[in-house]
Design a protein around this motif. Sequence first.
Motif, PDB file in Angstrom:
ATOM      1  N   GLY A 223       0.797  -1.231   0.000  1.00  0.00           N
ATOM      2  CA  GLY A 223       0.000   0.000   0.000  1.00  0.00           C
ATOM      3  C   GLY A 223       0.824   1.272   0.000  1.00  0.00           C
ATOM      4  O   GLY A 223       0.442   2.270   0.610  1.00  0.00           O
ATOM      5  N   LEU A 224       1.975   1.247  -0.671  1.00  0.00           N
ATOM      6  CA  LEU A 224       2.826   2.442  -0.699  1.00  0.00           C
ATOM      7  C   LEU A 224       2.965   3.030  -2.106  1.00  0.00           C
ATOM      8  O   LEU A 224       3.836   3.891  -2.319  1.00  0.00           O
ATOM      9  N   THR A 225       2.118   2.613  -3.024  1.00  0.00           N
ATOM     10  CA  THR A 225       2.240   3.120  -4.391  1.00  0.00           C
ATOM     11  C   THR A 225       2.207   4.653  -4.419  1.00  0.00           C
ATOM     12  O   THR A 225       3.010   5.279  -5.098  1.00  0.00           O
ATOM     13  N   HIS A 226       1.307   5.197  -3.623  1.00  0.00           N
ATOM     14  CA  HIS A 226       1.158   6.664  -3.626  1.00  0.00           C
ATOM     15  C   HIS A 226       2.416   7.367  -3.114  1.00  0.00           C
ATOM     16  O   HIS A 226       2.641   8.533  -3.408  1.00  0.00           O
ATOM     17  N   ALA A 227       3.225   6.663  -2.325  1.00  0.00           N
ATOM     18  CA  ALA A 227       4.405   7.300  -1.725  1.00  0.00           C
ATOM     19  C   ALA A 227       5.705   6.792  -2.351  1.00  0.00           C
ATOM     20  O   ALA A 227       6.783   7.060  -1.841  1.00  0.00           O
ATOM     21  N   ALA A 228       5.584   6.091  -3.481  1.00  0.00           N
ATOM     22  CA  ALA A 228       6.764   5.468  -4.092  1.00  0.00           C
ATOM     23  C   ALA A 228       7.874   6.482  -4.365  1.00  0.00           C
ATOM     24  O   ALA A 228       9.054   6.187  -4.168  1.00  0.00           O
ATOM     25  N   ASP A 229       7.496   7.680  -4.786  1.00  0.00           N
ATOM     26  CA  ASP A 229       8.504   8.659  -5.183  1.00  0.00           C
ATOM     27  C   ASP A 229       8.790   9.699  -4.102  1.00  0.00           C
ATOM     28  O   ASP A 229       9.524  10.656  -4.326  1.00  0.00           O
ATOM     29  N   LYS A 230       8.202   9.490  -2.953  1.00  0.00           N
ATOM     30  CA  LYS A 230       8.443  10.380  -1.815  1.00  0.00           C
ATOM     31  C   LYS A 230       9.743   9.969  -1.149  1.00  0.00           C
ATOM     32  O   LYS A 230      10.059   8.774  -1.066  1.00  0.00           O
ATOM     33  N   LYS A 231      10.488  10.935  -0.639  1.00  0.00           N
ATOM     34  CA  LYS A 231      11.710  10.590   0.080  1.00  0.00           C
ATOM     35  C   LYS A 231      11.364   9.876   1.382  1.00  0.00           C
ATOM     36  O   LYS A 231      10.392  10.214   2.060  1.00  0.00           O
ATOM     37  N   VAL A 232      12.189   8.885   1.753  1.00  0.00           N
ATOM     38  CA  VAL A 232      11.886   8.070   2.930  1.00  0.00           C
ATOM     39  C   VAL A 232      11.890   8.919   4.201  1.00  0.00           C
ATOM     40  O   VAL A 232      11.186   8.613   5.164  1.00  0.00           O
ATOM     41  N   ARG A 233      12.644  10.030   4.197  1.00  0.00           N
ATOM     42  CA  ARG A 233      12.642  10.844   5.420  1.00  0.00           C
ATOM     43  C   ARG A 233      11.278  11.457   5.677  1.00  0.00           C
ATOM     44  O   ARG A 233      10.983  11.869   6.800  1.00  0.00           O
ATOM     45  N   ALA A 234      10.417  11.484   4.673  1.00  0.00           N
ATOM     46  CA  ALA A 234       9.058  11.997   4.873  1.00  0.00           C
ATOM     47  C   ALA A 234       8.072  10.876   5.221  1.00  0.00           C
ATOM     48  O   ALA A 234       6.890  11.131   5.402  1.00  0.00           O
ATOM     49  N   TYR A 235       8.555   9.646   5.321  1.00  0.00           N
ATOM     50  CA  TYR A 235       7.681   8.514   5.658  1.00  0.00           C
ATOM     51  C   TYR A 235       7.401   8.490   7.162  1.00  0.00           C
ATOM     52  O   TYR A 235       8.275   8.793   7.981  1.00  0.00           O
ATOM     53  N   SER A 236       6.211   8.069   7.526  1.00  0.00           N
ATOM     54  CA  SER A 236       5.920   7.789   8.940  1.00  0.00           C
ATOM     55  C   SER A 236       6.609   6.466   9.302  1.00  0.00           C
ATOM     56  O   SER A 236       7.058   5.726   8.418  1.00  0.00           O
ATOM     57  N   LEU A 237       6.650   6.175  10.610  1.00  0.00           N
ATOM     58  CA  LEU A 237       7.252   4.904  11.042  1.00  0.00           C
ATOM     59  C   LEU A 237       6.547   3.700  10.429  1.00  0.00           C
ATOM     60  O   LEU A 237       7.184   2.736   9.992  1.00  0.00           O
ATOM     61  N   GLY A 238       5.210   3.788  10.386  1.00  0.00           N
ATOM     62  CA  GLY A 238       4.429   2.683   9.806  1.00  0.00           C
ATOM     63  C   GLY A 238       4.765   2.487   8.335  1.00  0.00           C
ATOM     64  O   GLY A 238       4.855   1.362   7.842  1.00  0.00           O
ATOM     65  N   MET A 239       4.959   3.612   7.617  1.00  0.00           N
ATOM     66  CA  MET A 239       5.322   3.516   6.199  1.00  0.00           C
ATOM     67  C   MET A 239       6.708   2.901   6.049  1.00  0.00           C
ATOM     68  O   MET A 239       6.948   2.076   5.157  1.00  0.00           O
ATOM     69  N   LYS A 240       7.633   3.285   6.925  1.00  0.00           N
ATOM     70  CA  LYS A 240       8.993   2.711   6.846  1.00  0.00           C
ATOM     71  C   LYS A 240       8.950   1.215   7.093  1.00  0.00           C
ATOM     72  O   LYS A 240       9.641   0.435   6.438  1.00  0.00           O
ATOM     73  N   GLN A 241       8.117   0.821   8.053  1.00  0.00           N
ATOM     74  CA  GLN A 241       8.018  -0.596   8.367  1.00  0.00           C
ATOM     75  C   GLN A 241       7.405  -1.357   7.184  1.00  0.00           C
ATOM     76  O   GLN A 241       7.836  -2.449   6.841  1.00  0.00           O
ATOM     77  N   ARG A 242       6.413  -0.739   6.539  1.00  0.00           N
ATOM     78  CA  ARG A 242       5.816  -1.390   5.375  1.00  0.00           C
ATOM     79  C   ARG A 242       6.811  -1.437   4.222  1.00  0.00           C
ATOM     80  O   ARG A 242       6.830  -2.393   3.445  1.00  0.00           O
ATOM     81  N   LEU A 243       7.664  -0.426   4.126  1.00  0.00           N
ATOM     82  CA  LEU A 243       8.705  -0.458   3.096  1.00  0.00           C
ATOM     83  C   LEU A 243       9.674  -1.618   3.382  1.00  0.00           C
ATOM     84  O   LEU A 243      10.135  -2.304   2.458  1.00  0.00           O
ATOM     85  N   GLY A 244       9.948  -1.836   4.670  1.00  0.00           N
ATOM     86  CA  GLY A 244      10.792  -2.981   5.050  1.00  0.00           C
ATOM     87  C   GLY A 244      10.152  -4.304   4.634  1.00  0.00           C
ATOM     88  O   GLY A 244      10.830  -5.223   4.184  1.00  0.00           O
ATOM     89  N   ILE A 245       8.843  -4.374   4.784  1.00  0.00           N
ATOM     90  CA  ILE A 245       8.142  -5.598   4.374  1.00  0.00           C
ATOM     91  C   ILE A 245       8.138  -5.705   2.844  1.00  0.00           C
ATOM     92  O   ILE A 245       8.337  -6.784   2.285  1.00  0.00           O
ATOM     93  N   ALA A 246       7.967  -4.565   2.160  1.00  0.00           N
ATOM     94  CA  ALA A 246       8.046  -4.573   0.695  1.00  0.00           C
ATOM     95  C   ALA A 246       9.402  -5.113   0.256  1.00  0.00           C
ATOM     96  O   ALA A 246       9.515  -5.891  -0.691  1.00  0.00           O
ATOM     97  N   ASN A 247      10.444  -4.724   0.986  1.00  0.00           N
ATOM     98  CA  ASN A 247      11.787  -5.205   0.681  1.00  0.00           C
ATOM     99  C   ASN A 247      11.864  -6.727   0.779  1.00  0.00           C
ATOM    100  O   ASN A 247      12.526  -7.386  -0.025  1.00  0.00           O
ATOM    101  N   ALA A 248      11.121  -7.278   1.757  1.00  0.00           N
ATOM    102  CA  ALA A 248      11.102  -8.741   1.908  1.00  0.00           C
ATOM    103  C   ALA A 248      10.267  -9.409   0.814  1.00  0.00           C
ATOM    104  O   ALA A 248      10.328 -10.614   0.637  1.00  0.00           O
ATOM    105  N   LEU A 249       9.480  -8.603   0.097  1.00  0.00           N
ATOM    106  CA  LEU A 249       8.556  -9.150  -0.906  1.00  0.00           C
ATOM    107  C   LEU A 249       9.003  -8.890  -2.346  1.00  0.00           C
ATOM    108  O   LEU A 249       8.218  -9.020  -3.275  1.00  0.00           O
TER     109      LEU A 249
END
Length: 329
Positions: free
Chosen positions: A132-158
């Motif tokens: 569920g991060l398509t909308h934030a794909a091009d956003k810099k990670v420093r602007a991500y919330s903690l939950g978004m960072k964690q989901r990005l970590g899961i995306a990395n596993a996927l």
Amino acid sequence: MTAAVPATELSIETTGLSKRFGHQLAVDGVDLAVPKGSVFGFLGPNGSGKTTTIRLMLGLAVPTGGSVRLLGEDMPRQLHGVLPRVGALVEGPAFYPFLSGAANLHRFDAADPHVPAATRKARVRSALERVGLTHAADKKVRAYSLGMKQRLGIANALLAPRDLLILDEPTNGLDPQGTREVRSLVRSLAADGATVFVSSHLLAEVEQICTHAAIMSAGRLVAQGTLEELRQGGQARIRVVTPDAGTAAEVLSRLGLSAATSPGGAAPGGGGVLYAPLPGAAGNGEAAPEAVVAALVAAGVRVRGFAIEQVSLEDRFVALTGEGFDVVQ
Ligand SMILES: Nc1ncnc2c1ncn2[C@@H]1O[C@H](COP(=O)(O)OP(=O)(O)O)[C@@H](O)[C@H]1O
Ligand SMILES: [Mg+2]
């Protein structure tokens, strides 16, 4: 504790797995059996050895004893064959804050020798969509919330198709919204057919998302099985209030139920309180509760109260670990 599962049906199997740090046995003879297709909660208080066990499974640390099989293969001997089929989130990956989420995934993917570069773009896109991060794909990670960072970590596993996902406390440090997002994501990963092994120190979380669980306490595995099996291990019991406690105990014993009187003593209005493990549970006789009541009445026992008390998973875990769990969230 658990019904025997054929070894080929286990996604993770550890035998006598141990890890010593100096004088401390952080992991002490752990025999885990994680059935294929389960959402397996690895539950235990902080410091009980969950992360260390996960690191041993993934070949990130070397055991001082015992062995690990992942997806039916010996670890770490078959590590290179197995790891491409395993997605892991252990201690949130370090993202570059000044790069976008998509750019970070591109970098991680490029570092993985097992995946084809030609499909990278499509795989990154689909992993971001999956969490569920398509909308934030091009956003810099420093602007991500903690939950978004964690989901990005899961995306990395996927980033590649996985048969097994190992997630170490994926909701740790998240606010309630982020926690909800990650929990529903974990549930949906299992619906896609992968086995999900997820550690947590939160009992309520495991009850919400898992089919199976194992409980760690001070480096030892103290119980494992389906949630239902774990609850049953906690001996639901019948409670009888009667002034004829002696006769009642005899009747229960004739039915094969080992009764104990309440440590608290007398019931209000006189008489005693007896407890006996629920018939059928833990091999304690086969008498149905209604048959127990009938037998008590037939023997002249004045039954003033009769109840079946379910032992909650929380009671069970507290009894096993000697610690309270943070059950909020
Ligand atoms: N690299 C290490 N060196 C020494 N002790 C460690 C190391 N890693 C973990 N421990 C100790 O092992 C125990 C289990 O830690 P850990 O596996 O992180 O537990 P959990 O993930 O359940 O909180 C703790 O007492 C911790 O301090
Ligand atoms: Mg940990």
